[in-house]
Design a protein around this motif. Structure first.
Motif, mmCIF file in Angstrom:
data_model
loop_
_atom_site.group_PDB
_atom_site.id
_atom_site.type_symbol
_atom_site.label_atom_id
_atom_site.label_comp_id
_atom_site.label_asym_id
_atom_site.label_seq_id
_atom_site.Cartn_x
_atom_site.Cartn_y
_atom_site.Cartn_z
ATOM 1 N N ARG B 205 10.296 -0.050 0.285
ATOM 2 C CA ARG B 205 11.071 0.794 -0.134
ATOM 3 C C ARG B 205 11.773 -0.082 -0.869
ATOM 4 N NH1 ARG B 205 13.718 3.130 5.502
ATOM 5 N NH2 ARG B 205 13.245 1.224 6.210
ATOM 6 N N THR B 251 -0.393 1.979 11.500
ATOM 7 C CA THR B 251 -0.188 3.513 11.013
ATOM 8 C C THR B 251 -1.325 3.506 9.793
ATOM 9 O OG1 THR B 251 1.587 4.599 11.496
ATOM 10 C CG2 THR B 251 0.728 4.660 13.916
ATOM 11 N N ARG B 286 14.072 -9.506 -2.574
ATOM 12 C CA ARG B 286 15.483 -10.521 -3.132
ATOM 13 C C ARG B 286 16.244 -11.289 -1.598
ATOM 14 N NH1 ARG B 286 19.461 -5.213 -4.273
ATOM 15 N NH2 ARG B 286 18.944 -3.937 -1.738
ATOM 16 N N GLY B 302 14.551 -13.272 -5.321
ATOM 17 C CA GLY B 302 14.771 -12.311 -6.223
ATOM 18 C C GLY B 302 14.520 -10.984 -6.958
ATOM 19 N N ASP B 303 15.055 -10.129 -7.843
ATOM 20 C CA ASP B 303 14.403 -8.478 -7.410
ATOM 21 C C ASP B 303 13.501 -8.236 -8.919
ATOM 22 O OD1 ASP B 303 14.891 -6.348 -8.798
ATOM 23 O OD2 ASP B 303 17.061 -6.788 -9.298
HETATM 24 C C1 FAD Z 1 5.330 2.365 16.036
HETATM 25 C C2 FAD Z 1 5.334 2.171 14.464
HETATM 26 C C3 FAD Z 1 4.540 2.636 13.567
HETATM 27 C C4 FAD Z 1 4.542 1.563 12.262
HETATM 28 N N1 FAD Z 1 3.193 1.910 11.456
HETATM 29 C C5 FAD Z 1 3.442 1.324 10.144
HETATM 30 C C6 FAD Z 1 3.088 0.765 8.856
HETATM 31 O O1 FAD Z 1 1.499 1.401 9.475
HETATM 32 N N2 FAD Z 1 3.003 0.168 8.203
HETATM 33 C C7 FAD Z 1 3.749 -0.216 7.432
HETATM 34 O O2 FAD Z 1 4.407 -0.533 6.333
HETATM 35 N N3 FAD Z 1 4.687 0.198 8.299
HETATM 36 C C8 FAD Z 1 5.163 0.529 9.597
HETATM 37 N N4 FAD Z 1 6.367 1.204 10.903
HETATM 38 C C9 FAD Z 1 7.946 0.669 10.181
HETATM 39 C C10 FAD Z 1 7.453 0.025 9.564
HETATM 40 O O3 FAD Z 1 8.855 -0.692 10.932
HETATM 41 C C11 FAD Z 1 9.360 -0.473 9.187
HETATM 42 O O4 FAD Z 1 10.231 0.042 9.595
HETATM 43 C C12 FAD Z 1 8.097 -0.566 7.268
HETATM 44 O O5 FAD Z 1 7.466 -1.715 7.565
HETATM 45 C C13 FAD Z 1 9.471 -0.882 6.321
HETATM 46 O O6 FAD Z 1 9.505 -1.179 5.416
HETATM 47 P P1 FAD Z 1 9.399 -1.366 3.626
HETATM 48 O O7 FAD Z 1 9.044 -3.195 4.109
HETATM 49 O O8 FAD Z 1 9.217 -1.239 2.885
HETATM 50 O O9 FAD Z 1 11.246 -0.929 4.064
HETATM 51 P P2 FAD Z 1 12.439 -2.209 4.232
HETATM 52 O O10 FAD Z 1 12.145 -3.117 5.923
HETATM 53 O O11 FAD Z 1 13.683 -1.351 4.101
HETATM 54 O O12 FAD Z 1 12.424 -3.298 3.804
HETATM 55 C C14 FAD Z 1 12.583 -2.967 2.256
HETATM 56 C C15 FAD Z 1 12.929 -5.285 1.520
HETATM 57 O O13 FAD Z 1 12.916 -4.703 -0.515
HETATM 58 C C16 FAD Z 1 13.871 -5.623 -0.273
HETATM 59 N N5 FAD Z 1 14.471 -5.071 -1.335
HETATM 60 C C17 FAD Z 1 15.275 -4.300 -2.264
HETATM 61 N N6 FAD Z 1 15.587 -4.118 -2.757
HETATM 62 C C18 FAD Z 1 14.809 -5.437 -3.196
HETATM 63 C C19 FAD Z 1 14.975 -5.313 -5.130
HETATM 64 N N7 FAD Z 1 15.140 -4.655 -6.211
HETATM 65 N N8 FAD Z 1 14.700 -6.232 -5.209
HETATM 66 C C20 FAD Z 1 13.113 -7.285 -4.132
HETATM 67 N N9 FAD Z 1 12.833 -6.494 -2.718
HETATM 68 C C21 FAD Z 1 14.668 -6.109 -2.672
HETATM 69 C C22 FAD Z 1 15.129 -5.440 1.332
HETATM 70 O O14 FAD Z 1 15.176 -7.242 1.041
HETATM 71 C C23 FAD Z 1 13.613 -5.314 2.125
HETATM 72 O O15 FAD Z 1 12.500 -6.855 2.084
HETATM 73 C C24 FAD Z 1 6.103 1.522 11.710
HETATM 74 C C25 FAD Z 1 6.847 1.340 12.959
HETATM 75 C C26 FAD Z 1 7.078 2.079 13.960
HETATM 76 C C27 FAD Z 1 7.588 2.021 15.046
#
Ligand code: FAD
Ligand code: AMP
Lengths: 267, 318
Positions: B205, B251, B286, B302-303
């Motif tokens: 994300r 999942t 970051r 970092g970014d």
């Molecule tokens: C029952 C259940 C099953 C799930 N199954 C899965 C699954 O199979 N797979 C899965 O992935 N998730 C799953 N999830 C979701 C999981 O809990 C997280 O919500 C999800 O993995 C978060 O995705 P993310 O790390 O991309 O987003 P976020 O948690 O929003 O993290 C984004 C990261 O990006 C970093 N960031 C932001 N901007 C920058 C930048 N410019 N440069 C560098 N870093 C930056 C932030 O510091 C942050 O650490 C499940 C959840 C539940 C409840």
């Protein structure tokens, strides 16, 4: 069309890992301080799927059922606030410490007692134990067909039209009614109830059925009826300590990483 | 103790899938003097039995009616295979099909299934270990009824070696199913599968927009299109930035490449449940306190917008 939504209340799965603690002696998860239990996310999505069918088919009804502690009323109320018509709580000490099979036995008995049910919607898995089997075990108990991991479900054709998420694509499936459907996050976000709906749901009475109401034998449910025994619950080890790539510029950090990976023959 | 084990195989293009071979490998280790059988259903099943290493007996039907899995048809055949093999342990893949077959087969045999097992061992009885609570915990179960049924996560065992099944038992052609498949849409897959690739570069994300994946794809391409594939976190998939077929995690898919690069992924336990078996994890984030750094061997704080292009430049230097 009468749809039953099976909804489970669980510890919040978004609890930060640092706050996740277990009681190893009793193989139990210690509820994180100050973090309220929630409606299992996929069950809210299953409710959304059921409500959309209700809205598209005049005269339809949605009943939400939950087996669990008294506190599971909150999960039921949440689905009522979303627009479900009735709620049933299945709360009895005899139901405690069961497995997927005994849970399905209780839920299926409640569905049989409701009587006129056309479809049962579950989440793809409860986001606590992540088993993903209660919906299917209900289907087997009732002798109904099932469609799992749905990202779309509508009425039509022989009964229900379901789009399923497979490993490498999607499948369209037609199921006659009555049927069980388990719903996945690809379906989309559930609706947020508005304040008046939350207040109206708060006033609604939730029916409570005990073991005697369901005509079940105490030996068939809860711990006594379980076939799956939890022997050990533990927190897995993480990797070692991370080595951060230092450098004054992104280029320097990138160069350090590539050099590292090349030295280890990973790249 | 000796175990008679039935492995429910899956075929892809007439070949046993890698997970099938992994389950056979696991069965070889667990049988301890018992027998290993395999059930194979669909076009080419009999020919594939010869490639089902580690199995002595194969229950097969070449009926094309089994090709697209309709659970009720498969269950009828599998019930026969369970009875005839005398299995006290049935292994099924934690796949789209297996997720449905496991619980329903267990119900029909009045027994229980442990889903998504990462480890199965025989220590004073069969013990099944699987992630729970989104991967925050591991849970070990025993099953008091027979046959014990387990669905097995990909990459949990080494693939079986040796000869395939010589003893062939025919199962009936596909019978009735109340559900009907009316359409199929294959995910558009360009390049390597994330489950096969030596390097997986995943975006989350924190990429901020679907365009971010273009740059993640460029990074994978700079590593080599023959080596690297692109994955995604569920948050990114839910936002519609990348297809569900590329999702890594509880999942989504289980991957264990030599190198896993997580770009702007926080490292939630549910994500790590799909990639923590990777040999080396690299994190670019970051936030120096992001959970992902608890799993990574190497990290860059970092970014990504500046780090990833710098990495691509660096790789292009050769
Ligand atoms: C029952 C259940 C099953 C799930 N199954 C899965 C699954 O199979 N797979 C899965 O992935 N998730 C799953 N999830 C979701 C999981 O809990 C997280 O919500 C999800 O993995 C978060 O995705 P993310 O790390 O991309 O987003 P976020 O948690 O929003 O993290 C984004 C990261 O990006 C970093 N960031 C932001 N901007 C920058 C930048 N410019 N440069 C560098 N870093 C930056 C932030 O510091 C942050 O650490 C499940 C959840 C539940 C409840
Ligand atoms: N105690 C319960 N009460 C109501 N529904 C449940 C309960 N346990 C499981 N379910 C339903 O079954 C689905 C799958 O659960 P599980 O097999 O435990 O992962 C959940 O998403 C719910 O829809």
């Amino acid at each position: 069309m009468h749809i039953v939504v099976c909804a489970k209340q669980i510890p919040d799965p978004e609890t930060p890992p640092s706050a996740f603690k277990i009681d190893a002696a009793n193989n139990k998860v210690i509820p994180a301080q100050g973090i309220a239990p929630v409606l299992s996310q996929f069950d809210g999505i299953a409710a959304e799927a059921a409500l959309r069918i209700k809205e598209a088919n005049a005269g339809s009804k949605v009943t939400v059922i939950s087996m669990g502690a008294e506190s599971a009323q909150a999960a039921i109320k949440q689905v009522l606030a979303m627009g479900a018509d009735e709620g049933v709580l299945l709360n009895d000490p005899a139901f405690e410490d069961g497995d997927s099979h005994t849970t399905a036995t209780v839920l299926a008995a409640a569905i049989k007692k409701l009587g006129d049910v056309d479809a049962v919607f579950c989440g793809r898995q409860a986001a606590d134990w992540d088993m993903g089997q209660v919906g299917l075990l209900i289907a087997e108990d009732l002798g109904w067909p099932a469609a799992i991991i749905a990202k779309g479900v509508t009425t039509g054709g022989a009964g229900l039209q379901v789009t399923r998420v497979l490993e490498n694509g999607f499948e369209s499936l037609e199921a006659p009614l009555p049927a069980v459907v388990t719903v996945s996050n690809e379906f989309g976000e559930p609706r947020y109830p508005k304040l008046p709906q939350i207040m109206a749901a708060a006033k609604k009475t939730v029916t409570n059925w005990k073991i005697a109401d369901l005509g079940l034998d105490a030996g068939a449910v809860g711990k006594a009826g379980s076939r799956l025994k939890l022997e050990r619950l533990f927190i897995p080890e993480k990797g070692g300590k991370v080595e951060l790539m230092e450098g004054d510029t992104p280029q320097a950090q990138a160069a350090a990483l590539v050099a590292r990976l090349k030295a280890e023959k990973i790249l | 103790m000796a175990h008679n084990i039935l492995v429910v195989g899956e075929l892809a293009g007439g070949e046993p899938t890698s997970t099938t071979l992994e389950m056979l490998g696991g069965a070889q280790g667990l049988a301890a003097g018992g027998s290993v059988s395999v059930a194979l259903l669909g076009t080419g099943a009999t020919a594939a039995a010869a490639k089902a290493s580690g199995a002595s007996k194969a229950f097969v039907s070449d009926d094309a009616g089994y090709d697209a899995v309709k659970a009720e048809q498969w269950l009828a055949a599998l019930e026969l295979a369970v009875d005839q093999s005398g299995a006290d342990l049935v292994l099924i893949a934690q796949s789209s099909a297996g997720r449905e077959l496991g619980p329903r087969l267990a119900a029909r045999k009045k027994t229980a299934v442990a889903m998504d097992c990462a480890k199965i061992e025989d220590s004073g009885g069969l013990k099944f270990t699987r992630p729970a609570y989104g991967g925050n915990a591991m849970a070990t179960y025993s099953i008091s009824t027979t046959p014990a049924v387990a669905t097995v996560r990909a990459k949990s065992f080494e693939e079986a070696t040796g000869a395939g099944a010589g003893d062939i038992v025919q199962l009936p052609a596909a019978g009735a199913s109340r559900t009907n498949i009316t359409g199929m849409e294959q995910a558009v897959s360009t390049g390597l599968k994330i489950t096969d690739a030596k390097v997986v570069v995943s975006g989350g994300r924190g990429l901020g927009a679907p365009e971010g994946f273009k740059i993640v794809e460029d990074l994978a391409a700079a590593i080599g299109t023959d080596k690297a594939a692109v994955g995604a976190s569920r948050a990114a998939v839910d936002l519609g930035w990348y297809p569900p077929s590329q999702q890594v995690g509880l999942t989504g898919k289980v991957v264990n490449p030599d190198l896993y690069i997580a770009v702007a992924i926080s490292g939630a336990s549910q994500h790590m449940a799909g990639c923590s078996g990777s040999k080396t994890i690299v994190a670019i984030n970051r936030d120096k306190d992001a959970n992902i750094f608890g799993f990574a061997k190497y990290g860059i704080v970092g970014d990504w917008k500046v780090i990833v292009p710098a990495l691509i430049d660096e790789l292009k230097k050769g």
